[in-house]
Design an enzyme around this catalytic site. Structure first.
Site, PDB file in Angstrom:
ATOM      1  N   ASP A  12       0.823  -1.221   0.000  1.00  0.00           N
ATOM      2  CA  ASP A  12       0.000   0.000   0.000  1.00  0.00           C
ATOM      3  C   ASP A  12       0.852   1.265   0.000  1.00  0.00           C
ATOM      4  O   ASP A  12       0.435   2.294   0.524  1.00  0.00           O
ATOM      5  CB  ASP A  12      -0.962   0.036   1.196  1.00  0.00           C
ATOM      6  CG  ASP A  12      -1.817  -1.209   1.270  1.00  0.00           C
ATOM      7  OD1 ASP A  12      -2.273  -1.650   0.208  1.00  0.00           O
ATOM      8  OD2 ASP A  12      -2.008  -1.738   2.376  1.00  0.00           O
ATOM      9  N   HIS A  40      -4.275  -2.417  -6.050  1.00  0.00           N
ATOM     10  CA  HIS A  40      -3.623  -1.144  -6.338  1.00  0.00           C
ATOM     11  C   HIS A  40      -4.732  -0.153  -6.661  1.00  0.00           C
ATOM     12  O   HIS A  40      -5.627  -0.471  -7.422  1.00  0.00           O
ATOM     13  CB  HIS A  40      -2.753  -1.242  -7.586  1.00  0.00           C
ATOM     14  CG  HIS A  40      -1.582  -2.137  -7.414  1.00  0.00           C
ATOM     15  ND1 HIS A  40      -0.620  -1.914  -6.473  1.00  0.00           N
ATOM     16  CD2 HIS A  40      -1.210  -3.243  -8.082  1.00  0.00           C
ATOM     17  CE1 HIS A  40       0.302  -2.862  -6.582  1.00  0.00           C
ATOM     18  NE2 HIS A  40      -0.043  -3.680  -7.539  1.00  0.00           N
TER      19      HIS A  40
HETATM   20  P1  GDP Z   1      -0.253   0.047  -3.789  1.00  0.00           P
HETATM   21  O1  GDP Z   1      -0.858  -1.263  -3.477  1.00  0.00           O
HETATM   22  O2  GDP Z   1       1.184   0.137  -3.377  1.00  0.00           O
HETATM   23  O3  GDP Z   1      -0.459   0.461  -5.205  1.00  0.00           O
HETATM   24  O4  GDP Z   1      -0.974   1.140  -2.898  1.00  0.00           O
HETATM   25  P2  GDP Z   1      -2.549   1.419  -2.712  1.00  0.00           P
HETATM   26  O5  GDP Z   1      -3.166   1.615  -4.001  1.00  0.00           O
HETATM   27  O6  GDP Z   1      -3.158   0.420  -1.820  1.00  0.00           O
HETATM   28  O7  GDP Z   1      -2.499   2.738  -1.815  1.00  0.00           O
HETATM   29  C1  GDP Z   1      -2.077   3.919  -2.240  1.00  0.00           C
HETATM   30  C2  GDP Z   1      -3.205   4.910  -2.077  1.00  0.00           C
HETATM   31  O8  GDP Z   1      -2.657   6.191  -2.025  1.00  0.00           O
HETATM   32  C3  GDP Z   1      -4.160   4.946  -3.244  1.00  0.00           C
HETATM   33  O9  GDP Z   1      -5.436   5.316  -2.794  1.00  0.00           O
HETATM   34  C4  GDP Z   1      -3.572   6.007  -4.151  1.00  0.00           C
HETATM   35  O10 GDP Z   1      -4.525   6.626  -4.992  1.00  0.00           O
HETATM   36  C5  GDP Z   1      -3.072   6.962  -3.148  1.00  0.00           C
HETATM   37  N1  GDP Z   1      -1.877   7.703  -3.525  1.00  0.00           N
HETATM   38  C6  GDP Z   1      -0.769   7.291  -4.202  1.00  0.00           C
HETATM   39  N2  GDP Z   1       0.144   8.266  -4.230  1.00  0.00           N
HETATM   40  C7  GDP Z   1      -0.397   9.314  -3.542  1.00  0.00           C
HETATM   41  C8  GDP Z   1       0.078  10.602  -3.168  1.00  0.00           C
HETATM   42  O11 GDP Z   1       1.210  11.002  -3.463  1.00  0.00           O
HETATM   43  N3  GDP Z   1      -0.770  11.380  -2.435  1.00  0.00           N
HETATM   44  C9  GDP Z   1      -2.009  10.979  -2.046  1.00  0.00           C
HETATM   45  N4  GDP Z   1      -2.760  11.791  -1.320  1.00  0.00           N
HETATM   46  N5  GDP Z   1      -2.474   9.769  -2.358  1.00  0.00           N
HETATM   47  C10 GDP Z   1      -1.687   8.954  -3.076  1.00  0.00           C
END
Ligand code: GDP
Length: 430
Positions: A12, A40
């Site tokens: 995440d 994701h």
């Molecule tokens: P992953 O499994 O590593 O891809 O991560 P997730 O998708 O579970 O969690 C990342 C969350 O943070 C998602 O809701 C993204 O849209 C959000 N996100 C990613 N980068 C950023 C950022 O720089 N700022 C903010 N506010 N949200 C972000």
């Protein structure tokens, strides 16, 4: 040229966003491990999507999206996921599935649920997607490869042979209904017809692509601390989350991986049980959870509230090292703009001694966080596009963490969108 996008921590971290962003200049995106147990979240011009099985490159028409042999392939979930994006006007992506990928069987999901039920309070907090029983069977050599769906005689013989043992477990250990061979075979025939259009010899495809000079992205699921060897065993996932495994789970030579972009979130979050040294609780945690990510820190697959904590330099330094990091993408930094002061975990105290080396699980359980408090920047940094324009305290936060972890932070993400990215020259970049 192959680049890997992987996580330093518990997952995440925002790998989906970074992969989606980097996919713009890539030709092929490959998922190489894990299954539909994690998700994701991606925000782009088509809307907001939660992907579980598809690589985060499916939103571009110039890319090929690949499910590699290392993935736990849940065929109905993949079909639903394809439909869920095309229903929302995303053009049908070009998808290839390895003929060597193995299939999550309906009974894997049942066994996952029944085992968690049996363990009760001692459960692993599994997402119950069948991943642990799937990988157990894969290595016990009783899994089903996609290719086997197309050999009726082998398939039939194997279904009946495997049901003999599965049915004993179902009836004797779990006291549940047993399965019937004909029914399982019919399900597998449905799976065969669903997956047939996508099946491919992926390693041969990637070999040709490499010779043609194509750019390939490997997309990791979860992060270093969930790796079965190097993570917080046994509270880990069942397939390797390391970039090195990308070579195996995609079927490419390891020396082709030239860039390893390790994604670190500006604070910590974790799902499931297990030691989490910098964890915070109560109102402090609730507020960070509410403000975190894009609309709160809740699981993309399960909707479960994530456990929250401050940035952990010990875990992240270790996480980056095991990945073989060439670049760190530091994400979700915008979320911290509300804090007057930001604690960062810079050491673990174990039996009265402070260390910055991440320990084995038995010692980790005893670790207490050593915190260093940095001043906050108290403003919204979304929309900023150059490093120099970030508030001074924000730059200090980034530079302090870079020093602590010892890997170059060359990308800073300050929002969920593709364009919310700041590139940075790092003094640590060789
Ligand atoms: P992953 O499994 O590593 O891809 O991560 P997730 O998708 O579970 O969690 C990342 C969350 O943070 C998602 O809701 C993204 O849209 C959000 N996100 C990613 N980068 C950023 C950022 O720089 N700022 C903010 N506010 N949200 C972000």
């Amino acid at each position: 040229m192959v680049k890997a996008v992987v996580g330093a921590n518990w997952g995440d971290e925002g790998k989906g966003k970074i992969t989606d962003m980097m996919a713009e200049s890539a030709d092929i995106i490959v998922r190489f491990q894990g299954g539909a147990n994690a998700g994701h979240t991606i925000v782009n011009n088509y809307g907001k999507f939660a992907l579980h099985t598809l690589p985060s490159g499916v939103f571009y028409s110039h890319t090929t999206s690949i499910i590699g042999n290392g993935v736990a392939l849940n065929i109905p979930v993949l079909m639903e996921e394809i439909k869920s994006i095309t229903d929302r006007n995303v053009p049908m992506p070009r998808i290839l599935v390895s003929d060597r990928a193995q299939i999550v069987m309906p009974y894997h999901i049942l066994f996952d649920q029944y085992e968690e039920e049996r363990l009760g309070k001692k459960s692993f907090g599994s997402t119950q997607s069948g991943i642990a029983p799937f990988y157990s069977d894969k290595y016990a050599k009783i899994g089903f490869q996609v290719s086997e769906l197309f050999d009726e005689q082998t398939l039939r013989e194997k279904v009946y042979r495997i049901l003999e043992t599965k049915n004993i477990l179902l009836s004797q250990l779990y006291h549940k209904k047993t399965m019937e061979g004909g029914e399982l075979l019919a399900t597998l025939h449905e799976y065969r017809d669903m997956i047939a259009p996508y099946v491919c010899d992926v390693s041969a495809f990637l070999d040709k692509a490499l010779k043609e000079g194509k750019t390939i992205l490997l997309e990791g699921q979860l992060g270093t601390l969930k790796d079965p060897d190097h993570g917080i065993y046994p509270m880990v996932t069942s397939s390797s989350t390391l970039a090195a495994y990308g070579a195996i789970g995609a079927g490419i030579p390891p020396y082709e991986i030239k860039e390893i972009i390790t994604v670190c979130k500006a604070y910590s979050s974790a799902v499931g049980a297990g030691a989490f040294v910098s964890e915070i609780f109560g109102e402090e945690a609730d507020e960070l959870r509410r403000r975190g990510g894009d609309g709160g820190e809740f699981g993309a697959t399960t909707g479960r509230p994530r456990r929250m904590g401050w940035f952990d330099c010990v875990a992240s330094k270790y996480g980056c090292r095991l990945q073989g990091t060439t670049d760190v993408a530091f994400t979700v930094l915008d979320v911290l703009g509300y804090l007057d002061e930001i604690p960062v975990c810079t050491g673990y105290e174990i039996d009265g001694e402070v260390t910055t080396d991440f320990p084995v699980t038995t010692k980790l359980e005893k670790a207490k966080p050593v915190l260093t408090v940095l001043p906050g920047w108290k403003c919204d940094i979304r929309g900023i596009r150059s490093y120099e324009e970030l508030p001074e305290n924000c730059r200090r936060y980034i530079e302090f963490i870079e020093q602590q972890i010892g890997y170059p932070i060359t990308m800073v993400s300050n929002g969920p969108g593709r364009e919310d990215i700041i590139y940075r020259e790092s003094p640590l970049k060789k």
